[in-house]
Structures are given as structure tokens and as C-alpha cells.
Design an enzyme around this catalytic site. Structure first.
Site, short mmCIF file in Angstrom:
data_model
loop_
_atom_site.label_atom_id
_atom_site.label_comp_id
_atom_site.label_asym_id
_atom_site.label_seq_id
_atom_site.Cartn_x
_atom_site.Cartn_y
_atom_site.Cartn_z
N ASP A 51 0.80 -1.23 0.00
CA ASP A 51 0.00 0.00 0.00
C ASP A 51 0.84 1.28 0.00
O ASP A 51 0.33 2.36 0.28
CB ASP A 51 -0.94 -0.01 1.22
CG ASP A 51 -2.13 -0.96 1.01
OD1 ASP A 51 -2.89 -0.74 0.05
OD2 ASP A 51 -2.26 -1.93 1.78
N GLU B 272 -0.27 9.38 1.66
CA GLU B 272 -0.97 10.29 2.57
C GLU B 272 -1.12 9.71 3.98
O GLU B 272 -1.14 10.46 4.96
CB GLU B 272 -2.37 10.58 2.03
CG GLU B 272 -3.27 11.27 3.04
CD GLU B 272 -4.67 11.51 2.51
OE1 GLU B 272 -5.02 12.68 2.33
OE2 GLU B 272 -5.41 10.54 2.28
N ASP B 273 -1.24 8.39 4.07
CA ASP B 273 -1.54 7.79 5.36
C ASP B 273 -0.36 7.78 6.32
O ASP B 273 -0.52 7.51 7.50
CB ASP B 273 -2.06 6.35 5.16
CG ASP B 273 -3.41 6.38 4.47
OD1 ASP B 273 -4.24 7.24 4.83
OD2 ASP B 273 -3.63 5.56 3.55
N ARG C 91 1.20 -1.84 7.10
CA ARG C 91 1.56 -0.53 6.55
C ARG C 91 2.57 0.23 7.42
O ARG C 91 3.03 1.31 7.04
CB ARG C 91 0.29 0.31 6.35
CG ARG C 91 -0.70 -0.37 5.38
CD ARG C 91 -1.65 0.62 4.77
NE ARG C 91 -0.93 1.67 4.09
CZ ARG C 91 -1.49 2.77 3.62
NH1 ARG C 91 -2.80 2.95 3.73
NH2 ARG C 91 -0.77 3.70 3.02
N ARG D 100 -9.01 2.55 11.54
CA ARG D 100 -7.56 2.73 11.49
C ARG D 100 -7.02 3.70 12.55
O ARG D 100 -5.83 3.70 12.85
CB ARG D 100 -7.16 3.28 10.10
CG ARG D 100 -7.49 2.37 8.95
CD ARG D 100 -6.61 1.13 8.95
NE ARG D 100 -7.01 0.18 7.93
CZ ARG D 100 -6.60 0.23 6.67
NH1 ARG D 100 -5.77 1.16 6.28
NH2 ARG D 100 -7.00 -0.68 5.81
N HIS E 252 -11.78 5.87 5.65
CA HIS E 252 -11.17 7.01 6.35
C HIS E 252 -12.13 8.19 6.39
O HIS E 252 -13.04 8.28 5.56
CB HIS E 252 -9.91 7.47 5.60
CG HIS E 252 -8.74 6.55 5.70
ND1 HIS E 252 -8.07 6.06 4.59
CD2 HIS E 252 -8.09 6.04 6.78
CE1 HIS E 252 -7.07 5.29 4.98
NE2 HIS E 252 -7.06 5.25 6.31
N CYS F 97 -5.02 10.38 -1.23
CA CYS F 97 -4.09 9.46 -0.58
C CYS F 97 -2.81 9.24 -1.36
O CYS F 97 -1.86 8.70 -0.82
CB CYS F 97 -4.77 8.14 -0.26
SG CYS F 97 -5.46 7.35 -1.67
#
Ligand code: CIR
Length: 261
Positions: free
Chosen positions: A64, A69-70, A89, A134, A164, A253
Site C-alpha cells: 500500500d 498520505e496515510d 503498513r 484505522r 477514512h 491518498c
């Protein structure tokens, strides 16, 4: 977003994306070549809007990692390195922290907190943090603590039925949101106005705002018209069109955008 040089950090689509995390979608085959072509188009769109695109070191084994962005949230004063909610991740943050350390002092979210950047919506000095599968309450608490003294208000917002917070709400100006009221309650946003995406275009609640331009998915014509009718300047991109959307990716993202002060 400020005037001056805008940096957009991006990350290549790895071949392992076929093994990405999935929460709301069933796994479908992803054509990596098509995903890469769409991602290239996204980067060209960012350049056309004045961003200097810098690719962070590619990590082929992190499925991923294109969803950069995450891994961090960048403010003028500081960059906060997240601790992603999905265990697969967590290793993505290392190279992003390294890249961001050239531009900002860093703060880190520590266990047991989890937070994904996709859950953080920043509108000027207002920060909304989605409480999702998350992002936990400790993530919200540490995020708020990391911003202490910089004048931000940080508000937790329940998220329902999507990955999200920013799957369901993004800002199209400092005063107006695009918001899917099936997943987030508009009253959580302190009186901001909102536009609904079309029923069949829920994915268009995630738009990317660069200066005065709104980047909208190219397969959301009804929502695009709603934004234009509201007086906004809209452009479109194929990013997160067919292929990255199968990985539950959206427009915001695929980049971390910030100004060089
Ligand atoms: C994940 O489940 O983590 C990825 N497959 C998709 C992440 C998308 N990120 C975002 O919308 N901010």
C-alpha cells in the site's frame, strides 16, 4: 494552502499492490501497468497545478506504499509521522520520515496509538480527526498533543461505513466541504457549509484542493457540475480511477502536498 513552492511527495505503485489491504471491497485483479499509467497522470496533474513532484524511495514489498498520505501529516510548523492502523503498513513511514526531515521538524505517533493520514482533514487552523477502524482515541490524543502551542483546534469525528474520514469529506474551500452525509455527520464540522456528492459518485467526496483548484475524479461528472455551480474551478484526473480504487485508494491518498516556507 500557501503561496510559494509546493512540494508533492508521491510514491510509485508497487507490483505487490495486488496484495493490498482491503476493508470494504472484495479483492479484484489490479492491472499494475494501468495503475501506474493512472498514477503518472495524477503526477502530471499535480505538476500542471504548480507542484514539484518528488518521489519517495520505492518500496516494492510494501503493497500500500503508493498511498503515501496515510504515513504523515504536514503542517507549516511540523510534520507528524503517523502509526498506521494496518500492521502491514507500519514500515511505510520510514522512508517518508526521511524525505520529510529535509523540510520540517518531525514528531512521531507512538504505540498504542494508531492514526492514518487519510483520517486527518486540515482546514486552515481546524483539524478534524476521523475515529475509524484505522485511527483510535489514543491516536487522536497524541495528534492533538503534537500540535500543542501552534494554535490548532483538533476535533475527533466518528466515521461510519467507509475507510477514512477523507473517504467521506474533504474541503473545497476554507468554508465549504464536500461531504457524504451517509458516513459523517455534517454537524461535526462547526457550522461549515457542505455540498453532497451525487449518490452514484460517493468516491467524489474525496477531492484534492491545490490552491484555488479542485481536482476531482474524472468519473464523477454530476459532482463536478455541483462544484462548478458553486463557483469552484475544477479539473479532473484519472488517478484512483479504475485501478487504485480497487485498492480502496482515493485522490488525496496518493500525495503529501505542502509548501516550502
Ligand atoms: C488501505 O487499506 O490502507 C489501502 N488499501 C488504501 C488506503 C487509502 N488511503 C487513503 O484513502 N488515505
Amino acid at each position: 494552502m500557501h503561496a510559494g513552492l509546493l512540494i508533492a511527495l508521491t510514491r510509485a505503485v508497487p507490483p505487490s499492490i495486488v496484495d493490498c489491504e482491503l476493508t470494504h471491497l472484495a479483492r479484484m485483479p489490479i492491472d499494475v501497468a494501468v495503475a501506474r499509467a493512472q498514477h503518472d497522470h495524477y503526477e502530471r496533474t499535480l505538476r500542471a497545478l504548480g507542484c514539484r513532484v518528488e518521489r519517495v524511495l520505492e518500496t516494492p514489498d510494501l503493497p500500500d506504499s503508493v498511498f503515501i498520505e496515510d504515513t504523515a501529516v504536514v503542517f507549516d510548523e511540523v510534520a507528524i509521522i503517523t502509526r498506521p492502523g494496518a500492521i502491514s503498513r507500519r514500515a511505510e513511514t520510514t522512508a517518508v520520515a526521511e524525505a520529510l526531515s529535509r523540510y520540517r521538524p518531525l514528531r512521531y505517533i507512538e504505540p498504542p496509538a494508531t492514526i492514518d493520514g487519510g483520517d486527518v482533514l486540515v482546514i486552515d487552523k481546524r483539524v478534524f480527526v476521523g475515529l475509524s477502524t484505522r485511527t483510535n482515541h489514543e491516536g487522536l490524543r497524541q495528534f492533538r498533543a503534537a500540535l500543542t502551542g501552534y494554535g490548532y483546534t483538533v476535533t475527533g469525528v466518528p466515521v461510519d461505513g467507509c475507510l477514512h474520514l477523507k473517504s467521506a469529506v474533504t474541503a473545497v474551500s476554507d468554508d465549504v466541504l464536500i461531504l457524504d452525509s451517509r458516513s459523517v455527520d455534517p454537524r461535526q464540522f462547526g457550522g461549515l457549509l457542505w455540498i453532497e456528492p451525487a449518490d452514484e459518485e460517493r468516491h467524489a467526496a474525496n477531492v484534492l484542493r491545490i490552491g484555488a483548484t479542485i481536482v476531482c475524479p474524472d468519473d464523477a461528472p454530476i459532482t463536478r457540475r455541483r462544484l462548478e455551480d458553486a463557483g469552484l474551478s475544477v479539473t479532473t484526473t484519472t488517478a484512483a480511477a479504475s485501478e487504485l480504487r480497487k485498492a480502496e485508494g482515493a485522490l488525496t491518498c496518493c500525495s503529501l502536498i505542502f509548501s516550502v516556507l
